[in-house]
Write an enzyme that holds these catalytic residues in place. Structure first.
Site, short mmCIF file in Angstrom:
data_model
loop_
_atom_site.label_atom_id
_atom_site.label_comp_id
_atom_site.label_asym_id
_atom_site.label_seq_id
_atom_site.Cartn_x
_atom_site.Cartn_y
_atom_site.Cartn_z
N SER A 212 0.82 -1.22 0.00
CA SER A 212 0.00 0.00 0.00
C SER A 212 0.85 1.27 0.00
O SER A 212 1.52 1.55 -0.99
CB SER A 212 -1.10 -0.01 1.06
OG SER A 212 -0.70 -0.54 2.28
N HIS B 114 -8.23 1.71 -0.07
CA HIS B 114 -8.26 0.68 -1.13
C HIS B 114 -9.67 0.15 -1.38
O HIS B 114 -9.87 -1.05 -1.64
CB HIS B 114 -7.28 -0.46 -0.81
CG HIS B 114 -5.92 0.04 -0.45
ND1 HIS B 114 -5.13 0.70 -1.36
CD2 HIS B 114 -5.24 0.05 0.73
CE1 HIS B 114 -4.00 1.08 -0.75
NE2 HIS B 114 -4.05 0.72 0.52
C1 LIG Z 1 -3.18 -7.97 11.81
C2 LIG Z 1 -1.81 -7.53 12.36
C3 LIG Z 1 -2.02 -6.31 13.27
C4 LIG Z 1 -1.25 -8.70 13.16
O1 LIG Z 1 0.02 -8.33 13.58
P1 LIG Z 1 0.72 -9.02 14.84
O2 LIG Z 1 2.11 -8.51 14.94
O3 LIG Z 1 -0.18 -8.88 16.04
O4 LIG Z 1 0.78 -10.50 14.29
P2 LIG Z 1 0.70 -11.90 14.98
O5 LIG Z 1 1.33 -12.85 14.03
O6 LIG Z 1 1.24 -11.82 16.38
O7 LIG Z 1 -0.87 -12.20 15.01
C5 LIG Z 1 -1.75 -11.74 16.00
C6 LIG Z 1 -2.62 -12.91 16.47
O8 LIG Z 1 -3.39 -13.41 15.36
C7 LIG Z 1 -3.03 -14.76 15.10
N1 LIG Z 1 -2.92 -14.94 13.64
C8 LIG Z 1 -2.29 -14.12 12.79
N2 LIG Z 1 -2.39 -14.58 11.54
C9 LIG Z 1 -3.10 -15.73 11.62
C10 LIG Z 1 -3.53 -16.67 10.66
N3 LIG Z 1 -3.25 -16.51 9.39
N4 LIG Z 1 -4.24 -17.72 11.09
C11 LIG Z 1 -4.54 -17.88 12.40
N5 LIG Z 1 -4.15 -17.01 13.35
C12 LIG Z 1 -3.45 -15.95 12.97
C13 LIG Z 1 -1.68 -14.96 15.75
O9 LIG Z 1 -1.46 -16.30 16.08
C14 LIG Z 1 -1.78 -14.09 16.97
O10 LIG Z 1 -2.53 -14.77 17.95
P3 LIG Z 1 -2.16 -14.70 19.52
O11 LIG Z 1 -2.43 -13.27 19.90
O12 LIG Z 1 -3.12 -15.66 20.13
O13 LIG Z 1 -0.73 -15.08 19.64
C15 LIG Z 1 -0.81 -7.18 11.22
O14 LIG Z 1 -0.51 -8.34 10.43
C16 LIG Z 1 -1.32 -6.07 10.36
O15 LIG Z 1 -1.17 -4.87 10.69
N6 LIG Z 1 -1.91 -6.40 9.21
C17 LIG Z 1 -2.57 -5.43 8.35
C18 LIG Z 1 -1.65 -4.87 7.33
C19 LIG Z 1 -2.43 -3.94 6.45
O16 LIG Z 1 -3.03 -4.35 5.46
N7 LIG Z 1 -2.52 -2.66 6.86
C20 LIG Z 1 -3.38 -1.69 6.25
C21 LIG Z 1 -2.56 -0.72 5.58
S1 LIG Z 1 -3.60 0.42 4.82
C22 LIG Z 1 -2.55 1.56 4.28
O17 LIG Z 1 -1.37 1.40 4.33
C23 LIG Z 1 -3.16 2.74 3.77
C24 LIG Z 1 -2.36 3.25 2.64
O18 LIG Z 1 -2.46 2.72 1.53
O19 LIG Z 1 -1.62 4.21 2.86
#
Ligand SMILES: CC(C)(COP(=O)(O)OP(=O)(O)OC[C@H]1O[C@@H](n2cnc3c(N)ncnc32)[C@H](O)[C@@H]1OP(=O)(O)O)[C@@H](O)C(=O)NCCC(=O)NCCSC(=O)CC(=O)O
Length: 308
Positions: free
Chosen positions: A76, A179
């Protein structure tokens, strides 16, 4: 966010040039502005791109990017940083362009309550169906079992209350439904600036968020205009179009990538790669303390770096 980088020689001047390009004091925002101020999309996006490019220049230490990097991609807002890594935009040009994007997106987001939530886990088809049934959009398809839903805030809350089977819904700290069609006013105003922005053809393979394709393999360039125009056109379309990071990661896997360097602020993409690109070594460059590990990763994994 930027304070540790400013301790490196030359960084303050580079950041001054970014502030001039952005038309705002990024040194102030990157050092002393409070969390609420820098969460504003209009400020956050130029800061994120600045952090990425300060980190890149620190890692390269005067070397040219194409001598070190085999392929580049950005997620992004990071797609603009990747365009700078590939030489399509110069560093200050990328910060200037993203500042226009950021203001346009902040204005569009202010039109009504909207946001984004990551849906992790579950069955991919069921997750997409649930997002659609909730009246939301699959804005970022991030791979490794993560899809970001975007749209109206109340609909996001309803999805979180009634999540698809075996999933967790994690609200993201962003100001709007990026998006998605919610951003059409931003796309339209950004287009006026982006399509005439100074750009040159990529000097190394650059992947597109639209489909994970390398620009050098796209058909558009064959029809009388250069790859730089393709990049600017797709950066504009990306404002309202889904980010297919799943496809970008698939392309990285197909190309046989063995090492990934995530530029500052860093962390989210290496997290996604741990699930989607198992066995690929990664370093997230979060501060100057990570620069040595980054150089070491490049030395061990870069094919062009080995040849140079
Ligand atoms: C969702 C997140 C916050 C997760 O980050 P974390 O560092 O917390 O990751 P993590 O691996 O510890 O995952 C958190 C919890 O979810 C669980 N988990 C994660 N992925 C999983 C999967 N695929 N299946 C099952 N469980 C899952 C983990 O086990 C954990 O559980 P437990 O807690 O039990 O251990 C990150 O990946 C994120 O920010 N994603 C979004 C990225 C994005 O698209 N951003 C938007 C940008 S828009 C933008 O940028 C605007 C622009 O265009 O300018």
């Amino acid at each position: 966010m930027l304070s540790p980088w400013l301790e490196l020689p030359g960084t303050a001047d580079l950041l001054d040039s970014f502030s001039a390009a952005a038309g705002s004091d990024l040194t102030l925002h990157g050092t002393t502005s409070d969390a609420d101020t820098i969460r504003d999309t209009a400020v956050a996006q130029p800061l994120i791109v600045s952090a990425s490019l300060l980190a890149l220049r620190a890692i390269l230490d005067g070397r040219a990017t194409p001598d070190v990097v085999d392929v580049t991609a950005g997620h992004s807002v990071g797609e603009l940083s990747a365009a700078a890594v590939a030489g399509v935009l110069d560093d200050a040009g990328a910060v200037g362009l993203v500042s226009h994007r950021a203001r346009a997106m902040a204005d569009a987001a202010a039109a009504g309550p909207s946001g984004m939530s990551a849906v992790v886990g579950g069955d991919p088809d069921e997750v997409l169906a649930a997002i659609e049934a909730a009246g939301l959009f699959p804005a970022n398809v991030n791979g490794g079992g993560q899809v970001v839903a975007a749209g109206d805030t109340e609909r996001l809350a309803a999805l979180a209350e009634n999540p698809p089977a075996r999933t967790r819904v994690i609200p993201l700290p962003v100001a709007g439904a990026f998006h998605t069609p919610f951003m059409e006013p931003a796309r339209a105003s950004f287009e006026k600036v982006a399509t005439t922005w100074l750009a040159t053809d990529p000097r190394l393979p650059l992947l597109s968020n639209a489909d994970g394709e390398d620009y050098s393999r796209l058909g558009e360039g064959a029809h009388g205009h250069g790859r730089s125009t393709d990049v600017l056109t797709r950066l504009t379309a990306q404002v309202t179009a889904p980010v297919r990071w799943d496809r970008c990661q698939e392309t990285l896997a197909e190309r046989g990538v063995t090492g990934i360097l995530e530029l500052a602020p860093g962390g989210v993409l290496t997290g996604l790669a741990k699930r989607a690109l198992k066995g690929v070594e990664s370093v997230a460059v979060k501060s100057p303390d990570d620069v040595e590990a980054a150089r070491d990763l490049v030395a061990r994994h870069s094919v062009v770096g080995a040849a140079a």
